[in-house]
Design an enzyme around this catalytic site. Structure first.
Site, PDB file in Angstrom:
ATOM      1  N   HIS A 248      -0.479   4.498  -7.301  1.00 12.50           N
ATOM      2  CA  HIS A 248      -0.825   4.763  -8.902  1.00 12.50           C
ATOM      3  C   HIS A 248      -1.058   6.684  -8.612  1.00 12.50           C
ATOM      4  CE1 HIS A 248      -5.616   5.438  -8.325  1.00 12.50           C
ATOM      5  NE2 HIS A 248      -5.104   6.404  -9.011  1.00 12.50           N
TER       6      HIS A 248
ATOM      7  N   SER B 112      -8.724   9.857  -7.478  1.00 14.41           N
ATOM      8  CA  SER B 112      -7.831   9.303  -6.661  1.00 14.41           C
ATOM      9  C   SER B 112      -7.190   9.277  -5.718  1.00 14.41           C
ATOM     10  CB  SER B 112      -7.448   8.019  -8.180  1.00 14.41           C
ATOM     11  OG  SER B 112      -8.043   7.809  -8.664  1.00 14.41           O
TER      12      SER B 112
ATOM     13  N   ASP C 247      -1.956  -0.382  -3.543  1.00 17.80           N
ATOM     14  CA  ASP C 247      -2.093   1.114  -3.806  1.00 17.80           C
ATOM     15  C   ASP C 247      -2.073   2.459  -2.670  1.00 17.80           C
ATOM     16  OD1 ASP C 247      -2.675   3.232  -5.924  1.00 17.80           O
ATOM     17  OD2 ASP C 247      -4.035   2.369  -6.527  1.00 17.80           O
TER      18      ASP C 247
END
Length: 368
Positions: free
Chosen positions: A75, A184, A106
């Site tokens: 992402h 992230s 992911d």
């Protein structure tokens, strides 16, 4: 000679041990391999599929692994048009490209053509799945500053959770270190090795989740041929069978445990082999409990689909089922990835919408 009390020596020793422990987690050879990622992206509009949403930018984190590759979250680079990366402690940014992306789990691999980017960096090895209670360290570049942030936390839970990027139900670890926007893709480190990739925060304070080592290893093994095939799925909805009356109806004996198959989705590799009303007793010899879990580790349980998810597309799984009171064994070749059988797919990335809207009518390809 000056004397010291036992208590003062003990307290001093504890402080020294904690200080040394903190230093050992934030190792220089680790920090030099942490990367900040700058992404310019442009998403397709699902309301107006002939248009783009317009360029926006985000930042995330990553780390250098073997083969001069950068491991990060999918992402962070989804729908990317332009990517730059910068190593911790460095000023120069380098252009990067997405080599492999797996939105399902992911994860993504980036490449930098300019080899000088990797000068002096030591690739970080992939470690093993941590135990609940293990102390770990998260590295990344959360919003609010440009420099590398380092946070310690404890593994609180290891179980299947929904990955927000893909809605896939995969194994992950919950930690009590906060994971904020910008963190992230950053590695979670224990004993100098990657034991997770930070990918989403949870509800409440100091709740974060990381992609687990088994998922990371599956991804890296899958992409060795240069493409990502996916994590296998059976494509069958099921339900718990803890109710005693249901157990009697399906002729389950006291020693039987398992889950009830409600239907077989079109396209499922189980079609023509398994039937609605079958009770799945075990998968590859691992008993399935009435709540749909299997024994994962000592005093730990997780979703029985984990057995299938550890395999690769094209491999075979053996199912022991109960059908009309008879125990049968069936082998099924795993041919579809996770979420394949969904009538309405989750949000798509890096893909042009496969439908068109004109005059209030929606035109789209039809399945056979």
């Amino acid at each position: 000679m000056k004397k010291h009390s036992f208590s003062s020596i003990t307290i001093t020793g504890i402080i020294l041990i904690l200080f040394i422990s903190s230093i050992s987690l934030a190792q220089p050879n680790i920090t030099s391999s942490i990367v900040k990622i700058y992404t310019v992206y442009n998403k397709h509009s699902y309301y107006r599929p002939w248009q783009m949403m317009g360029q926006e930018s985000i930042s995330g984190s990553g780390c250098i692994i073997g083969g001069n590759r950068i491991l990060t979250n999918a992402h962070v680079v989804a729908d990317a048009m332009f990517i730059q990366v910068k190593r911790a402690g460095m000023a120069k940014k380098y252009t990067a490209e997405v080599e492999i992306v797996a939105h399902e789990c992911d994860l993504a691999i980036l490449r930098v053509k300019d080899k000088s980017f990797f000068a002096g960096a030591m690739p970080i090895e992939i470690g093993k799945l941590p135990e609940v209670g293990d102390t770990v360290a998260t590295y990344g570049f959360p919003e609010g500053g440009e420099e590398l942030a380092f946070t310690e936390g404890v593994v609180s839970r290891v179980e299947h959770q929904s990955y927000s990027h893909s809605e896939a139900n995969l194994l992950c670890c919950q930690i009590d270190a906060a994971i904020n926007p910008g963190s992230s893709g950053g590695p979670v480190i224990m004993e100098g090795e990657i034991i997770g990739v930070a990918f989403q925060g949870g509800y409440g304070e100091n709740i974060g989740y990381m992609v687990s080592v088994p998922v990371i290893n599956h991804f890296l093994e899958d992409v060795k041929d240069g493409k990502y095939d996916g994590i296998p799925s059976l494509g069958v909805p099921w339900q718990k069978i803890e109710n005693q009356d249901m157990r009697l109806y399906y002729k389950m004996r006291d020693e039987h445990t398992g889950v009830l198959l409600n239907k077989i989705y079109p396209g499922s590799p189980a079609k023509g082999i398994l039937r609605p009303g079958d009770i799945v007793l075990s998968v590859d010899g691992i008993d399935v409990a009435n709540d749909g879990t299997i024994r994962f580790r000592e005093n730990e349980r997780t979703f029985f689909g984990y057995v299938i998810q550890n395999k690769f597309l094209g491999e075979t799984a053996e199912f022991e089922i109960l059908r009309e009171g008879k125990v049968l064994k069936e082998k099924i070749k795993l041919t579809i990835p996770t979420n394949f059988c969904r009538l309405v797919p989750p949000e798509q990335y890096d893909e042009v919408p496969r439908y068109y809207i004109a005059g209030g009518l929606v035109f789209q390809p039809l399945s056979t």
